[in-house]
Design an enzyme around this catalytic site. Structure first.
Site, short mmCIF file in Angstrom:
data_model
loop_
_atom_site.label_atom_id
_atom_site.label_comp_id
_atom_site.label_asym_id
_atom_site.label_seq_id
_atom_site.Cartn_x
_atom_site.Cartn_y
_atom_site.Cartn_z
N HIS A 98 58.48 43.32 56.75
CA HIS A 98 58.37 44.78 56.63
C HIS A 98 59.71 45.25 56.04
O HIS A 98 60.74 44.63 56.30
CB HIS A 98 58.24 45.46 57.99
CG HIS A 98 57.07 45.03 58.82
ND1 HIS A 98 57.09 43.93 59.62
CD2 HIS A 98 55.86 45.61 59.01
CE1 HIS A 98 55.94 43.82 60.25
NE2 HIS A 98 55.16 44.82 59.90
N ASP A 101 62.55 45.21 58.45
CA ASP A 101 62.99 43.92 59.00
C ASP A 101 64.20 43.41 58.24
O ASP A 101 65.05 42.72 58.80
CB ASP A 101 61.91 42.84 58.88
CG ASP A 101 60.62 43.21 59.57
OD1 ASP A 101 60.69 43.96 60.56
OD2 ASP A 101 59.55 42.73 59.13
N ASP A 336 52.60 34.94 62.35
CA ASP A 336 52.89 36.23 63.00
C ASP A 336 52.95 35.93 64.50
O ASP A 336 52.07 36.30 65.28
CB ASP A 336 51.79 37.24 62.67
CG ASP A 336 52.19 38.65 63.05
OD1 ASP A 336 53.24 38.81 63.69
OD2 ASP A 336 51.46 39.59 62.71
C1 XLS Z 1 50.73 43.84 64.45
C2 XLS Z 1 50.55 43.19 63.17
C3 XLS Z 1 51.74 43.23 62.24
C4 XLS Z 1 51.33 42.94 60.84
C5 XLS Z 1 52.27 43.39 59.80
O1 XLS Z 1 49.94 43.71 65.35
O2 XLS Z 1 50.10 41.89 63.35
O3 XLS Z 1 52.74 42.36 62.68
O4 XLS Z 1 51.04 41.59 60.67
O5 XLS Z 1 52.49 44.75 59.84
NI NI Z 2 49.41 40.74 66.14
NI NI Z 3 49.85 40.43 61.91
#
Ligand code: XLS
Ligand code: NI
Ligand code: NI
Length: 435
Positions: A98, A101, A336
């Site tokens: 992001h 980040d 993630d």
């Molecule tokens: C949040 C999301 C976020 C996205 C990117 O729940 O998984 O991390 O992957 O904005």
């Molecule tokens: Ni998530």
């Molecule tokens: Ni995500």
């Protein structure tokens, strides 16, 4: 995090290895069905969890310190150094971020854009030196207070405008760094009560923002994919991008199919009451499979725990869908995922990635074995065989009508489908996994 420098590059040592800092299944150059594991899996590091998340939860503060005793741009440059070192140690070739980040959020959009320009110069240099690439970029439009009621779906037009500015800047950064995707995860695009919500306007506005983003990026020469990342709830009670099917309808209604695909996250699938592979299959049958946020949830907790994926049933069934799709094009497997709050050492982050990469490598191996075994594919083919000839073929080709079928069916007796054989098929899956 300095400690990463004391750890050697993680190598493949085979399933018998007891070395925690080694891969048991991920053998990057091993070929599976004509491609190397590395080409199949396209692993990516998530900047937010890996480089920033510090263990905070609703009940307590940080259990990790990722500031290196620094602040401002100096700290963000140090974070970039650590990010690239970590990726190199793991042999991860992609990353995702992001805007906030990678550089600080300024008081104004202008200030944020300035920081973003500076850090993307720095990241670009690092990419050139290491060969590491950007998988996708995105803008955080949920953290700051101004986004408390959403960004593209905010009731305040100025908030919408700032969101548009952030998306423009994040797209510029993505293009500059050669990213092949741009993600929209809904953030706070949803509602907590319909009593204060104009749902029709909010959805139209969200589509307006996505359309502007598409038009801008395409005009700037962006050839990659846009993704919506479905999630049913959290932070809002009802997120508009509930699941893949809901998003497919949204894209169809607003003429965004073709440019937008799905970034499917395992934990979000289960929050929606679906399996991970249900979401993948739904995307595939709608022609919108794109990329994956690789993680897993805890079914007993019921929120987005973003754990490193270790469930091999899930990774196998996921990779089965990916293989059937012919692999990733612009997408990949973005972890993630974050280590648990109690797994708060530098080593734990590496161990989390190793576990996740191994689980997906094993999933890839087993998915290919499942395909080579052929019994499941054959069973499915035979199950629908009545549509390959005779009346079924005519139905599929669109030649039949209610009247013609009524005539055909009028005197049929003992009509029934054959057994679905679920237990037999689950047994085949177990045999391929553990046999
Ligand atoms: C949040 C999301 C976020 C996205 C990117 O729940 O998984 O991390 O992957 O904005
Ligand atoms: Ni998530
Ligand atoms: Ni995500």
């Amino acid at each position: 995090m300095e400690k990463y420098s004391q750890i050697e590059k993680i190598k493949y040592e085979g399933a018998k290895s007891k070395n925690p800092f080694a891969f048991r299944f991920y053998d990057p150059d091993r070929k599976i069905a004509g491609k190397t594991m590395k080409q199949h899996l396209k692993f990516a590091m998530s900047y937010w969890h890996t480089i920033n998340a510090s263990g905070t939860d609703m009940f307590g503060g940080n259990t990790m310190d990722k500031s290196f005793g620094l602040s401002g741009m100096e700290m963000y440059k140090k974070k970039a150094d650590v990010a690239f070192e970590l990726m190199q140690k793991l042999g991860i070739e992609y990353y995702c971020f992001h805007d906030v980040d990678i550089s600080p959020e300024g008081e104004t959009l202008a200030e944020s854009v300035k920081y973003l320009d500076e850090i993307t110069d720095y990241l670009l240099e690092k990419q050139k030196k290491t060969g590491i690439k950007l998988l996708w970029g995105t803008a955080n439009m949920f953290g700051d207070k101004k986004f408390m009621a959403g960004a593209g779906t905010s009731p305040c037009a100025d908030v919408f405008a700032v969101a548009a500015g952030k998306v423009k800047a994040a797209i510029d950064a993505t293009i500059k760094l050669g990213g092949t995707g741009y993600v929209f995860w809904g953030g706070r695009e949803g509602y907590d009560t319909l009593l204060n919500t104009d749902m029709g306007l909010e959805l139209d506005n969200l589509a307006r923002l996505l359309t502007m983003a598409r038009d801008y990026a395409r005009a700037k020469g962006f050839k990659g994919d846009f993704y919506i990342e479905p999630k049913p709830k959290e932070p809002t009670k009802h997120q508009y991008d509930f699941d893949v099917a809901t998003c497919a309808n949204f894209l169809r209604k607003y003429n965004l199919l073709g440019d937008f695909k799905m970034n499917i996250e395992a934990n979000h699938a289960t929050l929606a009451g679906h399996t991970f592979n249900h979401e993948l299959r739904t995307a595939r049958v709608n022609g919108i499979f794109g990329s994956i946020d690789a993680n897993q949830g805890d079914l007993l907790l019921g929120w987005d725990t973003d754990q490193f994926p270790t469930n091999v049933y899930d990774t196998t069934l996921c990779m089965y869908e990916v293989l059937k799709e012919g692999g990733f094009t612009n997408g990949g497997l973005n972890f993630d995922a974050k280590t648990r709050r109690q797994s708060n050492t530098y080593e734990d982050i590496l161990l989390g990635y190793i576990a996740g990469m191994d689980a997906f490598a094993l999933g890839l191996i087993k998915a290919q074995e499942l395909i080579d075994d052929g019994r499941i594919d054959k069973f499915v083919e035979e199950r629908y065989a009545t549509f390959a000839s005779g009346i079924g073929k005519k139905i599929v080709s669109g030649k039949e009508t209610l009247e013609s079928l009524s005539k055909y069916a009028m005197d049929l007796k003992n009509v029934e489908a054959d057994s679905g054989r679920q237990e037999y098929l689950e047994q085949i899956l177990n045999t391929v996994l553990f046999g």
